[in-house]
Design a protein around this motif. Sequence first.
Motif, PDB file in Angstrom:
ATOM      1  N   GLU A   2       4.490  21.101 -42.995  1.00 18.05           N
ATOM      2  CA  GLU A   2       5.521  22.478 -42.810  1.00 18.05           C
ATOM      3  C   GLU A   2       4.953  22.908 -41.492  1.00 18.05           C
ATOM      4  OE1 GLU A   2       6.263  24.314 -46.974  1.00 18.05           O
ATOM      5  OE2 GLU A   2       4.086  23.880 -46.759  1.00 18.05           O
ATOM      6  N   THR A   3       3.788  22.829 -40.995  1.00 18.04           N
ATOM      7  CA  THR A   3       3.428  23.350 -39.568  1.00 18.04           C
ATOM      8  C   THR A   3       4.007  22.325 -38.698  1.00 18.04           C
ATOM      9  OG1 THR A   3       1.470  24.292 -40.366  1.00 18.04           O
ATOM     10  CG2 THR A   3       1.571  23.801 -37.977  1.00 18.04           C
ATOM     11  N   ARG A  32      18.049  27.568 -38.787  1.00 19.31           N
ATOM     12  CA  ARG A  32      17.711  28.303 -37.354  1.00 19.31           C
ATOM     13  C   ARG A  32      18.827  28.589 -36.563  1.00 19.31           C
ATOM     14  NH1 ARG A  32      12.650  26.753 -34.576  1.00 19.31           N
ATOM     15  NH2 ARG A  32      10.880  26.397 -36.424  1.00 19.31           N
ATOM     16  N   ASP A  86      11.220  23.366 -33.097  1.00 13.45           N
ATOM     17  CA  ASP A  86      11.064  24.062 -31.890  1.00 13.45           C
ATOM     18  C   ASP A  86      11.433  23.169 -30.771  1.00 13.45           C
ATOM     19  OD1 ASP A  86       9.997  26.377 -33.225  1.00 13.45           O
ATOM     20  OD2 ASP A  86       8.209  26.090 -32.974  1.00 13.45           O
ATOM     21  N   ASN A 109       8.158  22.664 -38.497  1.00 12.71           N
ATOM     22  CA  ASN A 109       8.641  23.875 -37.793  1.00 12.71           C
ATOM     23  C   ASN A 109       8.335  23.539 -36.335  1.00 12.71           C
ATOM     24  OD1 ASN A 109       9.418  25.747 -39.630  1.00 12.71           O
ATOM     25  ND2 ASN A 109       7.274  26.146 -40.020  1.00 12.71           N
ATOM     26  N   LYS A 110       7.325  22.762 -35.541  1.00 13.67           N
ATOM     27  CA  LYS A 110       7.029  22.350 -34.639  1.00 13.67           C
ATOM     28  C   LYS A 110       8.274  21.334 -33.822  1.00 13.67           C
ATOM     29  CE  LYS A 110       4.526  22.610 -30.597  1.00 13.67           C
ATOM     30  NZ  LYS A 110       4.746  24.006 -29.650  1.00 13.67           N
ATOM     31  N   GLU A 142      16.031  22.644 -41.719  1.00 17.70           N
ATOM     32  CA  GLU A 142      15.470  23.988 -41.202  1.00 17.70           C
ATOM     33  C   GLU A 142      16.291  24.063 -39.874  1.00 17.70           C
ATOM     34  OE1 GLU A 142      12.739  26.835 -39.926  1.00 17.70           O
ATOM     35  OE2 GLU A 142      12.935  25.578 -41.726  1.00 17.70           O
TER      36      GLU A 142
END
Length: 498
Positions: free
Chosen positions: A193-194, A228, A201, A197-198, A224
């Motif tokens: 999950e980390t 966003r 980004d 998200n990266k 995701e």
Amino acid sequence: MKIKSFLAKPFASMVSKNIKKGMLTAVEDQEAILKSLIKTAKTTQFGKEHKFTEINDYKDFAQAVPVRSYEGLRQYIEEIKAGRHNVLWRGQPIYFAKTSGTVSGTKYIPITKDSISNHINGARNALLCYMAETGNSVFADGKLIFLSGSPVLERVGGIPTGRLSGIVNHHIPRYLRRNQLPEYETNCIEDWETKLNKIVDETINQRMTLISGIPPWMQMYFDELIKRSGKPVGELFPDFSVMVYGGVNFEPYKPKLFESIGRKVDGIETFPASEGFFAFQDTQTEPGLLLNTDSGIFFEFIPQEEIGKEQPKRLSLGEVETGVNYALIINSNAGLWGYDIGDMVKFVSTNPYRLVVTGRTKHFISAFGEHVIGEEVEYSLLKAATAANIHITEFTVAPFISTDKGKSYHEWFIEFENEPENLQRFSEQIDQFLREKNSYYDDLIAGNILQKLIITPVKKNGFIDYMRSIGKLGGQNKVPRLSNDRKIADGLTQWAKN
């Protein structure tokens, strides 16, 4: 057109022509590979123990080398880990691909200097065949993302060890690295999950042209991105034109993935595993995946009805027929001998040899003698969902064995993107399609031995939460479609809707 895509075209044409030539000599190539494997390995520990010097043909080989799972090779792997050379193959492996097994626990699959090209060139050839057929090479100039495991490698017995996707990441050609996302540091993040998200980004404002990964994890990435940006993926990435996928049957994920994209993109399906790159989609116009018959692997096939027998009937490539389910057995220049990879395949063509993956040999339900396989449940659910315009996020099926007066049944745990208005009618439709597909199941229902299947709806993100709870979220992990016991079903009950 930029220089990269310009130069790719003649290379793609050359590789595609060679692959088409290989279609005509597939059986001969397989025979040559078997002879080469035996010749190279006859001085190894395994070759000596199995009297490779006395093997003259495939019949001799099948008698000398039994079919085995990882457990059957474990003793040899342990010797390699202890530092011994020339055990299964000449020298030592250059990597161990670390993977998890339902029975064997952690498995260490050898990758040798001779076998690494199979993993790398398989994916490359799939893309080059696509380029040659469609003329689309422009995607090579944009940003490419490969949703994969961490490239960080540990050492086991002095041998670099990690997830296959992480190992292959080290061999991506330099000319593609400038286009590759995510960044190396992001790819090294272990927590899915980390990491996700990266990745979002880094990619949300890029010119993405190709996206590759296992379908359920691509869907999480798409979800995701949409969350966003508020846009469909195809609008967010207007130059996105190619999606490469493998690892699970794509069809159950297809409707939701394309809904998330919002428009058509071309797909390229692959059949990779830690043990080898077995097949790939070589054309956009014909069904099935082209078997990789000239890449260091000699394939064997065991008919479905022979699976589990002490001495099952084994067939070489020239003996297979279309429409028959086979367990796939491999012998390779990685030192895997008579190795049952656990997948079942069915040929849709023998000229050339194209196949589809129909399930796992250990993922089935036969608690009542029905022997329902993955292909059958996926077909039944997909047909019912398409008719009802229902999108499925994830599902798994397990037997429910009644211990009182009620009848036993199959319990389907389904996470819906949009639930059917009438769940009972929807379950009856699936049941009917499954009865049409599997005569044994039909007999059990008709004979009043089983009651019709029951659907247990799962809460949104329930499967993700379940995978997180057992430490298998992300990477190459996926939920089995079928189980012959209640382990997964019982684990999912806390995320079932009331």
